[in-house]
Design a protein around this motif. Structure first.
Motif, PDB file in Angstrom:
ATOM      1  N   TYR A  17       0.837  -1.195   0.000  1.00  0.00           N
ATOM      2  CA  TYR A  17       0.000   0.000   0.000  1.00  0.00           C
ATOM      3  C   TYR A  17       0.878   1.254   0.000  1.00  0.00           C
ATOM      4  O   TYR A  17       1.973   1.249   0.551  1.00  0.00           O
ATOM      5  N   GLU A 125      -8.277  -0.267   0.077  1.00  0.00           N
ATOM      6  CA  GLU A 125      -7.866   0.890   0.867  1.00  0.00           C
ATOM      7  C   GLU A 125      -7.405   0.434   2.252  1.00  0.00           C
ATOM      8  O   GLU A 125      -7.940  -0.517   2.808  1.00  0.00           O
ATOM      9  N   TYR A 126      -6.417   1.137   2.753  1.00  0.00           N
ATOM     10  CA  TYR A 126      -5.880   0.901   4.091  1.00  0.00           C
ATOM     11  C   TYR A 126      -5.736   2.279   4.720  1.00  0.00           C
ATOM     12  O   TYR A 126      -5.036   3.133   4.185  1.00  0.00           O
ATOM     13  N   THR A 154      -3.569   3.291  -0.685  1.00  0.00           N
ATOM     14  CA  THR A 154      -4.230   2.509  -1.728  1.00  0.00           C
ATOM     15  C   THR A 154      -3.356   1.295  -2.035  1.00  0.00           C
ATOM     16  O   THR A 154      -2.130   1.408  -2.130  1.00  0.00           O
ATOM     17  N   ARG A 155      -3.998   0.153  -2.218  1.00  0.00           N
ATOM     18  CA  ARG A 155      -3.275  -1.070  -2.535  1.00  0.00           C
ATOM     19  C   ARG A 155      -2.705  -0.976  -3.948  1.00  0.00           C
ATOM     20  O   ARG A 155      -3.404  -0.584  -4.890  1.00  0.00           O
TER      21      ARG A 155
END
Length: 158
Positions: A17, A125-126, A154-155
């Motif tokens: 990410y 999303e993280y 964002t991945r």
């Protein structure tokens, strides 16, 4: 043997990410950070964080999560800081509306710092808040103040 819940958790969490869009929108406020979440074993995930300009070889944080499934929507994890070689504060993860929400299990004191840490992820999303406050004075020490908002990662494509 991994359960369906643990597989769902790991599949959604594991990946690389970056908060590039957030960092580029306001570079003086948001440093560009990468996070790599890797499965170590059936019940362990490693989270490695680094500043983009320093590279993955010089991380500022590496945490191992040891996962224990409580039920289909709840996972408990003990944590261990690889860089300091010490246990860290445990998390409780809850699955709600297609997001896993991670919150510290009670107050988290590390040395002379009170930590606030909240994480949520959905596979693409993280988002995270990580903040340290001086235990005696309450003064901000590191991270971002909670009022500044979450880091938005964002991945990246595999």
């Amino acid at each position: 043997m991994m359960t369906t819940v643990t597989v769902k958790f790991i599949d959604l969490m594991e990946g690389h990410y970056r908060n590039q869009r957030q960092a580029m929108s306001n570079p003086s406020r948001w440093p560009q950070i990468d996070i790599r979440l890797s499965m170590l074993s059936e019940r362990q995930i490693e989270a490695k964080s680094w500043y983009k300009y320093k590279g993955e070889e010089d991380p500022y944080n590496i945490i191992r999560y040891d996962l224990e499934e409580i039920n289909e929507n709840l996972i408990y994890s003990k944590t261990y800081n690889i860089l300091t070689d010490k246990p860290s504060c445990p998390f409780i993860w809850q699955y709600v509306d297609n997001w896993w929400y991670g919150n510290l299990d009670g107050e988290c004191i590390q040395g002379k710092t009170r930590m606030v840490s909240k994480i949520r992820f959905n596979g693409q999303e993280y988002r995270a808040i990580d903040t340290g406050y001086d235990l005696e004075t309450g003064a901000f020490r590191w991270g971002k103040e909670e009022t500044e908002g979450e880091f938005l990662f964002t991945r990246l494509a595999k």
